[in-house]
Design a protein around this motif. Structure first.
Motif, PDB file in Angstrom:
ATOM      1  N   THR A 161       0.859  -1.198   0.000  1.00  0.00           N
ATOM      2  CA  THR A 161       0.000   0.000   0.000  1.00  0.00           C
ATOM      3  C   THR A 161       0.893   1.245   0.000  1.00  0.00           C
ATOM      4  O   THR A 161       1.920   1.253   0.685  1.00  0.00           O
ATOM      5  N   TRP A 167      -0.744   6.510   2.510  1.00  0.00           N
ATOM      6  CA  TRP A 167      -2.098   6.068   2.859  1.00  0.00           C
ATOM      7  C   TRP A 167      -2.098   5.483   4.273  1.00  0.00           C
ATOM      8  O   TRP A 167      -2.959   5.779   5.099  1.00  0.00           O
ATOM      9  N   ASP A 188      -3.918   6.798   7.681  1.00  0.00           N
ATOM     10  CA  ASP A 188      -4.854   5.933   8.416  1.00  0.00           C
ATOM     11  C   ASP A 188      -4.476   5.864   9.910  1.00  0.00           C
ATOM     12  O   ASP A 188      -5.339   5.873  10.775  1.00  0.00           O
ATOM     13  N   GLU A 211      -7.027  -2.898   9.911  1.00  0.00           N
ATOM     14  CA  GLU A 211      -6.848  -2.792   8.456  1.00  0.00           C
ATOM     15  C   GLU A 211      -5.882  -3.868   7.977  1.00  0.00           C
ATOM     16  O   GLU A 211      -4.768  -3.962   8.485  1.00  0.00           O
ATOM     17  N   PHE A 219     -10.951  -4.247   7.877  1.00  0.00           N
ATOM     18  CA  PHE A 219     -10.947  -3.466   6.647  1.00  0.00           C
ATOM     19  C   PHE A 219      -9.974  -4.132   5.694  1.00  0.00           C
ATOM     20  O   PHE A 219      -8.779  -4.200   5.982  1.00  0.00           O
ATOM     21  N   LEU A 220     -10.479  -4.617   4.584  1.00  0.00           N
ATOM     22  CA  LEU A 220      -9.666  -5.450   3.698  1.00  0.00           C
ATOM     23  C   LEU A 220      -9.181  -4.674   2.485  1.00  0.00           C
ATOM     24  O   LEU A 220      -9.979  -4.081   1.753  1.00  0.00           O
ATOM     25  N   ALA A 257      -6.111  -2.172   0.296  1.00  0.00           N
ATOM     26  CA  ALA A 257      -5.559  -0.820   0.412  1.00  0.00           C
ATOM     27  C   ALA A 257      -6.612   0.274   0.273  1.00  0.00           C
ATOM     28  O   ALA A 257      -6.473   1.352   0.840  1.00  0.00           O
ATOM     29  N   PHE A 258      -7.684   0.018  -0.482  1.00  0.00           N
ATOM     30  CA  PHE A 258      -8.672   1.079  -0.689  1.00  0.00           C
ATOM     31  C   PHE A 258      -9.623   1.262   0.492  1.00  0.00           C
ATOM     32  O   PHE A 258     -10.362   2.232   0.550  1.00  0.00           O
ATOM     33  N   THR A 259      -9.587   0.315   1.415  1.00  0.00           N
ATOM     34  CA  THR A 259     -10.544   0.374   2.521  1.00  0.00           C
ATOM     35  C   THR A 259      -9.956   1.115   3.700  1.00  0.00           C
ATOM     36  O   THR A 259      -9.528   0.519   4.684  1.00  0.00           O
ATOM     37  N   SER A 260      -9.924   2.435   3.598  1.00  0.00           N
ATOM     38  CA  SER A 260      -9.439   3.201   4.747  1.00  0.00           C
ATOM     39  C   SER A 260     -10.469   3.090   5.850  1.00  0.00           C
ATOM     40  O   SER A 260     -11.674   2.973   5.609  1.00  0.00           O
ATOM     41  N   GLU A 261      -9.973   3.111   7.064  1.00  0.00           N
ATOM     42  CA  GLU A 261     -10.860   3.011   8.218  1.00  0.00           C
ATOM     43  C   GLU A 261     -11.903   4.123   8.187  1.00  0.00           C
ATOM     44  O   GLU A 261     -13.043   3.935   8.595  1.00  0.00           O
ATOM     45  N   SER A 262     -11.535   5.280   7.655  1.00  0.00           N
ATOM     46  CA  SER A 262     -12.481   6.402   7.680  1.00  0.00           C
ATOM     47  C   SER A 262     -13.698   6.158   6.785  1.00  0.00           C
ATOM     48  O   SER A 262     -14.777   6.681   7.052  1.00  0.00           O
ATOM     49  N   LEU A 263     -13.543   5.342   5.748  1.00  0.00           N
ATOM     50  CA  LEU A 263     -14.722   5.011   4.924  1.00  0.00           C
ATOM     51  C   LEU A 263     -15.723   4.212   5.762  1.00  0.00           C
ATOM     52  O   LEU A 263     -16.933   4.395   5.659  1.00  0.00           O
ATOM     53  N   GLY A 264     -15.183   3.335   6.588  1.00  0.00           N
ATOM     54  CA  GLY A 264     -16.053   2.557   7.476  1.00  0.00           C
ATOM     55  C   GLY A 264     -16.672   3.418   8.566  1.00  0.00           C
ATOM     56  O   GLY A 264     -17.802   3.188   8.974  1.00  0.00           O
TER      57      GLY A 264
END
Lengths: 447, 447
Positions: free
Chosen positions: A264, A268, A272, A347, A367-368, A370-377
């Motif tokens: 990653t 990024w 995170d 993550e 969070f699986l 590289a695109f799944t930043s914790e902030s999206l969740g």
């Protein structure tokens, strides 16, 4: 000023001791707070509205003649929503839509009643019903998070809770010229309450709000469960009313653990780690990675990016106080260490996250990729952001629809079933010395 | 001696006041017990095995040199099972088989992981995993209930818990000649532990056992959740370690509510009321019925049967102290009153139970039809007998497989998904003043 961010390696001789130091965190029990909260709760239980008004005046600087005057009418929630800038309004709606869709799946996946009949005609089952009324605590003041309103209220709404009552303190500002006698109302919080289907809202907070919800007052209806985060007084009050009402978990500081295989972009990952650290000086951000060179690149990004962050002081204090970069021998070892930590947010920043996911046993949310930043969740992926902290993911779960439902067993024993079951029950009941239990079963036997 | 069993009628002018008196029950907080428990827990946390040994000697009169000597080897559990009379052994096995079958249905109905992908390829789901290790508290001495061992251990076993650790105090008898230095071990309890798949068992109890399970000692492994009933010390200790570990509900006195339409033989109903009352003087047995003549027949059966019951003194004290026969205007009204009480056990003793069941919103377990005596559910129908008491059925559920599982959210945002979600998350994060959250989302946007 260089950042004193701890770096550990599992291969080092002192790793275990260093790791224990990183992990160590315990909520201090503050006996003064406990005693004060016990008093406030007893007072609210005894004097109801009058006590709530007094504490609200004293602690929040908000004067009102009646508790009814502290209720925010539904129209004001709607007006707050309508008054938002278009971008905020549609972001809020989009987030609510996704959170609702996820929680509807959750309802379908395990929140429905079921029953079956066995071979002798006996019916067994489980009836699942929503709670009648719940209370949602929303912190006020500087840490007002509209996203938390969505995350608490939407699962309740999806569960079919009859009435969702929100409390949010609106402390009067002492520092500014715009002090409002009603205190500062955060329009995004009110708008979120509107979007999430909150039925009633009161501008009260602290232990007095928890007491009012648990016991009810002339104006504030008693609820059956209280969820939502709060300060030490709120946490202590929730712990104390547990049993009179249900509560969710008592939350500790937020945590993120990033498990990285080195694929990653390092900025990024740095960001995170910041996004947990910026919550609070006690928040914890940990990186686990088998690639020492990559850890160095993440560290470089942390140092490059930190000065530009508006909340850099909080981030620095959090990273220096509780953060760690840990070099592991392998991804497998990183997974094993993650299981020991049982983090709130985990993550898996890897090009092959599904290879590692099965090894991960304890985490609030995983969070699986590289695109799944914790902030999206945190805001809008759909799953709940109210998650078990401080290692409690070993035994507890994200807030969900199931927290706003309860189950009742259903049993209908057929006449034939009563003949078989009656003999078994009587035998065991006599063994326990409970003769009425035994005879109640025996009366159903055919003579 | 006639029985002073309260009789109420909803049509009476003073009904509401009388009804409130019947309902009123509150667990007194005993500050002396709380303080003592806090000390014991702190001592067990600090001194581990040594503290456990001391308290076990002091409170149970059981002397041992090491905690290891207090462990009951698996072989002894098996021997207890093999040594039971054939009728008891097969009753225990039959009960375990039915309880297991029901809980397996429960696992299938909502205890499995799930996930889905939305239109932009983003995966969302929920991973369900068993707890690694749990502790089951089993009371010793006079109220030793092997059925409770089954009801606590089997759902844990069905959930797939890695290690089930049972604690059961074996206080040395002071009254008899057969005093055993190891204390009295109840063979049915040990046999139930064998049948239910308990992995390890220790003859310790009280707050010291709860502390040992919560914090772990050199000999006793730390668990992640503690379930099972106990006295005031155990309840206080469980409440205090909540957060360090998970706990089940704190149980109050047992309750039965019988909703009768007058078609069940009145001696059956009388015996069902006894079967709750015989537990404990504080247990509560209530009959709701729209047929005054039938209530009279039940009362006559109560008076006829009571003298023959071995536990008649407990039954009498319970019925006179907390029991009531309530004449309602209709079955509908009886259902509404039942919802206000939210009883632990609710019998719908009717020829048409499915007509009333949909009206019943709050109860631990609902027993439908005349053949379904509560005692069948207690032992062997299949559903759990650990149920919410004291009105907590409004917000809590029977013990179940779900109590021995926890959930982790799963999120895998696709590259496409990150573009949509990133903008929503950033908008909301800036609104909350959390810039690192916003930038973590923005870094994933294509420039």
């Amino acid at each position: 000023m260089t950042l004193a961010l701890r770096q550990l390696a599992t291969a080092a001789a002192d790793f275990e001791a260093e790791f224990q130091r990183v992990l160590h965190w315990s909520a201090e029990t503050d006996h003064a707070i406990e005693a004060r909260v016990a008093e406030i709760l007893a007072d609210v239980q005894a004097r109801g509205d009058a006590a709530v008004l007094e504490y609200t005046a004293r602690f929040d600087g908000v004067q009102a003649d009646t508790v009814a005057a502290l209720e925010i009418p539904r129209g004001e929630l709607e007006a707050a929503f309508e008054g938002l800038p278009e971008a905020q309004r549609s972001a809020l709606e989009a987030a609510a839509r996704r959170v609702r869709a996820y929680h509807e799946r959750q309802l379908e996946a395990g929140g429905r009643s079921w029953s079956y009949r066995d071979e002798d005609g006996t019916l067994l089952g489980q009836k699942v019903t929503p709670l009648d009324r719940v209370g949602i605590y929303v912190p006020g003041g500087k840490a007002a998070y509209p996203s938390s309103v969505l995350m608490n209220a939407i699962p309740a709404q999806v569960a079919g809770v009859g009435e969702i009552v929100m409390v949010v303190p609106t402390p009067a500002r002492k520092d500014g010229p715009s002090a409002d006698a009603r205190g500062e109302r955060n329009p995004l919080v009110l708008a979120a309450a509107f979007v999430a289907g909150v039925h009633r809202a009161f501008t009260i907070g602290g232990a007095q709000a928890v007491g009012a919800l648990a016991y009810g007052t002339a104006t504030i209806p008693a609820v059956h469960k209280i969820t939502g985060p709060g300060n030490a007084y709120v946490a202590s009050a929730k712990r104390r009313v547990f049993g009179t009402v249900g509560i969710d978990m008592i939350a500790g500081p937020s945590e993120i653990l990033v498990l990285a295989d080195g694929t990653t972009p390092p900025d990024w990952v740095a960001m995170d780690l910041f996004s947990q650290a910026e919550h609070d000086e006690l928040a914890q951000s940990i990186l686990l990675c088998p690639d020492a060179e990559y850890i160095g690149r993440v560290r470089a990004e942390i140092e490059r990016l930190l000065p530009g962050m508006p909340r850099r002081d909080v981030i620095r204090a959090s990273l220096e106080g509780r953060g760690a970069l840990i070099h592991t021998r392998s991804m497998e070892e990183a997974c094993a260490i993650s299981n020991r930590i049982a983090p709130e947010h985990l993550e898996v920043s890897s090009c092959d996250p599904h290879r590692w996911e099965p090894l991960l046993r304890h985490a609030g949310a995983i969070f699986l990729g590289a695109f799944t930043s914790e902030s999206l969740g945190d805001y809008c992926a759909g799953p709940n952001h109210v998650l078990p902290t401080s290692g409690t993911a070993r035994f507890s779960s994200p807030l969900g629809v199931y927290d706003f439902q309860k189950r009742s067993s259903l049993i209908e024993v057929s006449e034939a079933g009563a003949q078989t079951l009656g003999r078994i029950a009587a035998e065991l009941a006599y063994g326990e010395g409970l003769q009425a239990h035994a005879q109640a079963a025996e009366l159903r036997l055919k003579r």
